[in-house]
Scaffold this active site. Sequence first.
Site, PDB file in Angstrom:
ATOM      1  N   LEU A 161       0.886  -1.175   0.000  1.00  0.00           N
ATOM      2  CA  LEU A 161       0.000   0.000   0.000  1.00  0.00           C
ATOM      3  C   LEU A 161       0.922   1.223   0.000  1.00  0.00           C
ATOM      4  O   LEU A 161       1.939   1.222   0.697  1.00  0.00           O
ATOM      5  CB  LEU A 161      -0.880   0.018   1.262  1.00  0.00           C
ATOM      6  CG  LEU A 161      -1.965  -1.042   1.377  1.00  0.00           C
ATOM      7  CD1 LEU A 161      -2.702  -0.900   2.711  1.00  0.00           C
ATOM      8  CD2 LEU A 161      -2.964  -0.945   0.237  1.00  0.00           C
ATOM      9  N   ASP A 206       5.414  -7.222  15.740  1.00  0.00           N
ATOM     10  CA  ASP A 206       5.408  -6.962  14.306  1.00  0.00           C
ATOM     11  C   ASP A 206       4.906  -5.539  14.013  1.00  0.00           C
ATOM     12  O   ASP A 206       5.444  -4.844  13.145  1.00  0.00           O
ATOM     13  CB  ASP A 206       4.522  -8.005  13.598  1.00  0.00           C
ATOM     14  CG  ASP A 206       4.692  -7.931  12.099  1.00  0.00           C
ATOM     15  OD1 ASP A 206       5.846  -7.961  11.638  1.00  0.00           O
ATOM     16  OD2 ASP A 206       3.679  -7.813  11.388  1.00  0.00           O
ATOM     17  N   LYS A 227       6.892  -2.260  12.229  1.00  0.00           N
ATOM     18  CA  LYS A 227       6.345  -1.436  11.138  1.00  0.00           C
ATOM     19  C   LYS A 227       6.305   0.034  11.541  1.00  0.00           C
ATOM     20  O   LYS A 227       6.598   0.919  10.735  1.00  0.00           O
ATOM     21  CB  LYS A 227       4.945  -1.930  10.752  1.00  0.00           C
ATOM     22  CG  LYS A 227       4.993  -3.276  10.044  1.00  0.00           C
ATOM     23  CD  LYS A 227       3.601  -3.833   9.858  1.00  0.00           C
ATOM     24  CE  LYS A 227       3.638  -5.178   9.138  1.00  0.00           C
ATOM     25  NZ  LYS A 227       2.378  -5.910   9.235  1.00  0.00           N
TER      26      LYS A 227
END
Length: 373
Positions: free
Chosen positions: A170, A235, A239
């Site tokens: 994205l 996780d 990010k």
Amino acid sequence: MRRDMNRDIALLQLGVGRVGAAVVHIIAAQAERWRERYGLNVRYYALADSTAFLTGKQTFLTPEAVRAALLAHENGQRFAEQSGAASHDEWTHVLDGSVEAAGDAARVVVLDCASGDAMAPLLLAARAAGASVVLANKDPLTGPLAQYRALAESEYGGSLHISATVGAGLPILSALAASVASGDTIIEIGARASGSLGFFCDELSRGVAFDQALREAMARGYTEPDPRLDLSGFDVARKLLILARVAGASAELADVQVESLAPQGSEALSLAEFVAAIPDYADHLAARASNARSAGQVVRYVARMRPDGELRALLADLPPEHLLARGAGPDNVFVLRTARYDANPLVIAGPGAGIGVTAGAVVSDLLRAAGVL
Ligand SMILES: NC(=O)c1ccc[n+]([C@@H]2O[C@H](COP(=O)([O-])OP(=O)(O)OC[C@H]3O[C@@H](n4cnc5c(N)ncnc54)[C@H](OP(=O)(O)O)[C@@H]3O)[C@@H](O)[C@H]2O)c1
């Protein structure tokens, strides 16, 4: 690019798992079209799995050799057992060989579709030589800041491309980088950046018990094999750190405050023990979700960055109409509020995980590294 501007690219790919194999298949299917359309001649010099490199011994691997190696790998034969194998310790020879075969380091692109940062020295050497690096792997970007900077900036040319690492392609990282580079000021970045936690929180908000929501997320393949890696928020923290670094922050992973959704004490269990204990966790987070429901809100696992240095990943109660609460369960949502996008922030939403979109992002980044996009 015109057809007569023939350009050779030597690929060195780390990882041929789910994403890596899909990347090989896309490249095999598109190579001829790229030759016709862009004069771009993309060839594999080496592939690596967790056991070894597979090379063409000082020359490119033929498309047939790549296909056969991948097929054998899919059938359980690791590269160390295949002919043309070179140990991971020989990475300098492999990198030097790829530069020699390409004729110039600027024509070498390393695609990292592996996990872990055992190959970080190879990536750093490639960037220091002026080669380009494309990453689906977050680990090399979330180590020490100095390593991130060495990957991002090389005075010898080449470029770093990381769009697969956050939101699986994205266009949030490119929007953020463009915003910062053009002199905009970040006010806040908000993100729902985990497909598995997005689905899981949706289920909790609808009154589904923790154990059932977790089992369903696992059954649909949304979680890592060990779902505690998702539940821990680790996780999402990685990010958020990548977003922060792209925004220019001098942050380390330890600067991210992370709320873990894993039941207390579960980290001490083996994976098998944890899976066996899941029914015992039926009530975990139940009060949290039910309080939110009573207040007409939903729970969402969100990440937030503010320029004052705040970097947080946490479970938040949000009104259903909140930008970070909208959309289907596993989708990602990024809300970029800047001086230019203030009253009406920039919102980027869509599938933020999955093999097809991730591999597609790696290949698009390869075309950017090759200068045709
Ligand atoms: N799946 C997604 O939706 C998604 C989205 C965004 C980013 N990513 C990232 O993309 C990467 C690949 O994901 P995946 O789902 O394809 O994982 P995967 O199926 O587990 O594949 C990982 C691959 O990396 C190889 N590998 C591990 N350590 C290595 C090393 N030191 N040197 C060379 N190769 C090594 C493995 O080798 P073996 O074949 O020998 O085991 C395997 O081929 C991960 O970093 C993941 O976080 C995935």
